[in-house]
Design a protein around this motif. Structure first.
Motif, PDB file in Angstrom:
ATOM      1  N   ALA A   1      45.141  40.679  29.139  1.00 55.21           N
ATOM      2  CA  ALA A   1      44.801  41.923  28.447  1.00 55.21           C
ATOM      3  C   ALA A   1      44.680  43.056  29.463  1.00 55.21           C
ATOM      4  O   ALA A   1      43.957  42.932  30.463  1.00 55.21           O
ATOM      5  N   LYS A   2      45.377  44.147  29.217  1.00 59.71           N
ATOM      6  CA  LYS A   2      45.349  45.322  30.095  1.00 59.71           C
ATOM      7  C   LYS A   2      43.908  45.766  30.334  1.00 59.71           C
ATOM      8  O   LYS A   2      43.132  45.941  29.393  1.00 59.71           O
ATOM      9  N   GLN A   3      43.572  45.987  31.605  1.00 60.07           N
ATOM     10  CA  GLN A   3      42.192  46.314  31.956  1.00 60.07           C
ATOM     11  C   GLN A   3      41.942  47.822  32.034  1.00 60.07           C
ATOM     12  O   GLN A   3      40.895  48.302  31.608  1.00 60.07           O
ATOM     13  N   GLU A   4      42.866  48.537  32.618  1.00 61.00           N
ATOM     14  CA  GLU A   4      42.700  49.985  32.803  1.00 61.00           C
ATOM     15  C   GLU A   4      43.431  50.720  31.683  1.00 61.00           C
ATOM     16  O   GLU A   4      44.653  50.698  31.617  1.00 61.00           O
ATOM     17  N   LEU A   5      42.682  51.362  30.807  1.00 62.67           N
ATOM     18  CA  LEU A   5      43.261  52.056  29.660  1.00 62.67           C
ATOM     19  C   LEU A   5      43.316  53.556  29.936  1.00 62.67           C
ATOM     20  O   LEU A   5      42.284  54.228  29.975  1.00 62.67           O
TER      21      LEU A   5
ATOM     22  N   ASP B   1      47.105  49.489  35.174  1.00 57.89           N
ATOM     23  CA  ASP B   1      46.437  48.543  36.065  1.00 57.89           C
ATOM     24  C   ASP B   1      46.901  48.690  37.505  1.00 57.89           C
ATOM     25  O   ASP B   1      46.135  48.436  38.436  1.00 57.89           O
ATOM     26  N   ILE B   2      48.170  49.078  37.709  1.00 57.19           N
ATOM     27  CA  ILE B   2      48.686  49.188  39.070  1.00 57.19           C
ATOM     28  C   ILE B   2      48.221  50.478  39.739  1.00 57.19           C
ATOM     29  O   ILE B   2      48.189  50.589  40.962  1.00 57.19           O
ATOM     30  N   TRP B   3      47.844  51.483  38.935  1.00 54.92           N
ATOM     31  CA  TRP B   3      47.400  52.762  39.497  1.00 54.92           C
ATOM     32  C   TRP B   3      45.954  52.708  39.963  1.00 54.92           C
ATOM     33  O   TRP B   3      45.507  53.573  40.722  1.00 54.92           O
TER      34      TRP B   3
ATOM     35  N   THR C   1      44.839  44.725  40.684  1.00 57.95           N
ATOM     36  CA  THR C   1      45.709  44.107  41.687  1.00 57.95           C
ATOM     37  C   THR C   1      44.899  43.253  42.649  1.00 57.95           C
ATOM     38  O   THR C   1      45.291  42.129  42.996  1.00 57.95           O
ATOM     39  N   ALA C   2      43.765  43.778  43.073  1.00 59.24           N
ATOM     40  CA  ALA C   2      42.895  43.012  43.963  1.00 59.24           C
ATOM     41  C   ALA C   2      42.430  41.724  43.290  1.00 59.24           C
ATOM     42  O   ALA C   2      42.378  40.656  43.925  1.00 59.24           O
ATOM     43  N   ALA C   3      42.118  41.811  42.000  1.00 51.21           N
ATOM     44  CA  ALA C   3      41.648  40.629  41.281  1.00 51.21           C
ATOM     45  C   ALA C   3      42.751  39.581  41.165  1.00 51.21           C
ATOM     46  O   ALA C   3      42.494  38.373  41.292  1.00 51.21           O
ATOM     47  N   ALA C   4      43.992  40.026  40.915  1.00 46.25           N
ATOM     48  CA  ALA C   4      45.103  39.081  40.832  1.00 46.25           C
ATOM     49  C   ALA C   4      45.326  38.392  42.167  1.00 46.25           C
ATOM     50  O   ALA C   4      45.553  37.174  42.229  1.00 46.25           O
TER      51      ALA C   4
ATOM     52  N   LEU D   1      54.030  45.225  33.789  1.00 44.87           N
ATOM     53  CA  LEU D   1      54.769  45.724  32.627  1.00 44.87           C
ATOM     54  C   LEU D   1      54.405  47.188  32.394  1.00 44.87           C
ATOM     55  O   LEU D   1      53.231  47.542  32.398  1.00 44.87           O
ATOM     56  N   ASN D   2      55.419  48.021  32.145  1.00 48.29           N
ATOM     57  CA  ASN D   2      55.181  49.456  32.075  1.00 48.29           C
ATOM     58  C   ASN D   2      55.854  50.135  30.897  1.00 48.29           C
ATOM     59  O   ASN D   2      56.936  49.751  30.472  1.00 48.29           O
TER      60      ASN D   2
END
Length: 538
Positions: A109-113, A148-150, A155-158, A169-170
């Motif tokens: 689930a996307k974290q940063e909305l 999430d990439i911005w 990324t750190a969590a992954a 995915l974008n």
């Protein structure tokens, strides 16, 4: 062991869940035939992006569930990473799912909305909380979605969860310079966390937004190893070794994956925006007014490149104030592009309106009212042709004009789509020059004569506006950078001019609210980006 991954850079249609599922299935079969063992799709691929308030309709969510089941049932022999919305007891989530052998084996689930600029995701989605890493052919692959990439956290969590490769995915919309901005940001993430990152982006026009594709792969040293082209569908194949390092990629469907910059990229975005708005909304073609000026000249070139000359009609509507060279240049451009034209003088309609209004106007001197009547006569003619033929009316106004209200409601603003709505006048000239560098379709005189609305004798735009070389930088500072009068003047602009320009911007919000949508190419366009009150004491 390693693996071969294909990024499916697709042009999908918002709301067409069944159609999008069919495109996903076909792309998965194609990827498998190309030797890929995993295929990656853009964010919210099943719904298209942005679905906006369609997400509030239970029927859409039910269709997505059915489409997801269909994908699981019809695809074998390749793993999919697919974007879609999912409703759970905890709310609605923007998901990236992993489908393998007919089953959904992992979901992220996307974290940063994002909730700025053109984005409004907090209106619809709940944020995810956890990293997701899955195994594929001996590799540990992490998932993330767009924003999430911005932000560094996902990324750190992954990476902390053991990912060697991050799949992102974008649905990232275009603005000038966006490709380099994305690649620089993702390169930093890859370097910081020692990850190979696959960036899969959507392509296509959706209302005011254009998604440019430009998917790419960055190695853990921050180097771009493979790129997809901008503004067109493409399948990008990349091989990863057993440590997750890319060994280069190949792109199918285009002749070059090279970067596209400045006027070329903006022009391609405008063409794609027009193509998809017209085609996805079911219009048979386009019609526009061709005045002999640079704005309509550029718009005609865009329309022809987007739809084909046989799907575009240009209408000349001369008045008593129209110069002969305006008609000559308009006809010459239409001839060069192979576009059918109509010449419909507005004098009979204009004279009739003046006669009808003469008693009410008695004792009042002519002013902008009569100018606006001319523009509205043209609007009626163009809308009549649009209605009769089922072709969309393209308006030809630019961002500079829309900013200061140099446009007539129900006249030149009438229409269904505004291709150059987000292009300042100085950019319009640059784009016209760029287009002529490809094929000299716009007569040179159009690019060198003083711009004029030709609504009164010897009129030029600079009768009531500062020169565009001064106006456009002031507008950029005020509209796109939110700078106030003092800050703008500190950069060397005359205070009286700055105050005049900013007053015009503020007082013409009501016009912009009634303007048709148009292609967004800047970081702050009128419409979704900039929402100011019409009634305001600020």
């Amino acid at each position: 062991m390693g693996c071969r991954i294909q990024i499916a850079q697709l042009n999908l249609r918002v709301g067409d869940v069944a159609g999008n599922a069919g495109r996903v299935i076909a792309a998965a079969h194609q990827a498998r035939a190309a030797g890929a063992d995993l295929v990656v799709f853009p964010e919210l691929a099943l719904t298209g992006y942005p679905p906006e308030d369609l997400l509030l309709r239970p029927e859409l969510i039910a269709r997505v569930a059915s489409a997801l089941a269909r994908v699981c049932a019809e695809v074998r022999g390749i793993t999919l990473v697919l974007g879609y919305p999912r409703a759970t007891a905890a709310g609605l989530f923007n998901m990236a799912g992993v489908i393998r052998d007919g089953a959904l084996v992992a979901e992220y689930a996307k974290q940063e909305l994002p909730n700025y600029s053109v984005f409004d995701e907090k209106r619809y989605f709940q944020p995810g909380r956890a990293a997701v890493v899955f195994e594929h052919r001996g590799l540990r692959l992490g998932l993330s979605v767009c924003e999430d990439i911005w932000q560094d956290g996902p990324t750190a969590a992954a990476a902390a969860a053991g990912a060697q490769v991050l799949i992102n995915l974008n649905a990232s919309p275009f603005h000038a310079g966006k490709r380099a901005e994305r690649e620089g940001l993702v390169a930093r993430r890859a370097l910081d966390h020692g990850l190979t990152i696959l960036y899969a982006n959507l392509v296509g026009g959706q209302d005011e937004l254009v998604f440019d594709g430009a998917s790419f792969v960055v190695d853990r040293d921050g180097r771009v190893q493979a790129r997809a082209a901008q503004f067109q569908e493409q399948a990008l194949l990349v091989d990863l070794d057993d440590d997750g390092r890319p060994s280069g990629g190949t792109a199918t469907g285009v002749t070059s994956g090279a970067d596209t910059q400045d006027e070329a990229a903006i022009y391609q975005a405008l063409v794609l925006g027009v193509t998809d708005y017209v085609r996805k909304n079911g219009f048979s073609g386009a019609v526009l007014g061709l005045s002999g000026g640079v704005d309509s000249a550029l718009t005609l070139a865009i329309a022809v490149d987007a739809l084909g000359a046989d799907q575009v009609e240009a209408v000349l509507m001369p008045s008593r104030y129209t110069a002969d060279m305006s008609n000559e240049d308009a006809l010459e451009q239409a001839r060069r592009l192979g576009v059918r034209t109509h010449t419909i003088p507005i004098a009979p309609a204009f004279d009739s309106f003046l006669a009808m209004l003469e008693p009410a106007f008695a004792g009042r001197a002519p002013d902008v009212t009569e100018e606006n009547i001319q523009a509205r006569c043209r609007g009626v003619i163009l809308m009549a042709l649009s209605n009769k033929q089922g072709r969309i009316l393209l308006t030809t106004g630019n961002k500079s004009e829309m900013a200061v209200g140099y446009a007539t409601l129900y006249g030149d603003m009438a229409g269904g789509f505004a291709p150059i709505k987000d292009c300042p006048k100085t950019l319009v000239y640059r784009l016209a020059r760029y287009r002529n560098g490809l094929d000299p379709s716009i007569p040179e005189r159009v690019l060198t004569r003083a711009p004029s609305a030709e609504l009164r004798p010897d009129q030029t735009d600079q009768d009531s506006l500062p020169p565009y070389e001064i106006l456009d930088p002031i507008l950029r500072l005020y509209i796109e950078e939110d700078q106030g009068v003092d800050a703008i003047c500190a950069q060397g602009f005359d205070e009286a001019v700055v105050r005049k320009v900013t007053r015009l911007v503020d007082r013409n919000e009501y016009k912009r609210r009634q303007a048709p949508p148009g292609v967004r190419i800047s970081q702050r366009a009128f419409g979704r980006d900039r929402r100011y009150p019409i009634t305001s004491g600020f």
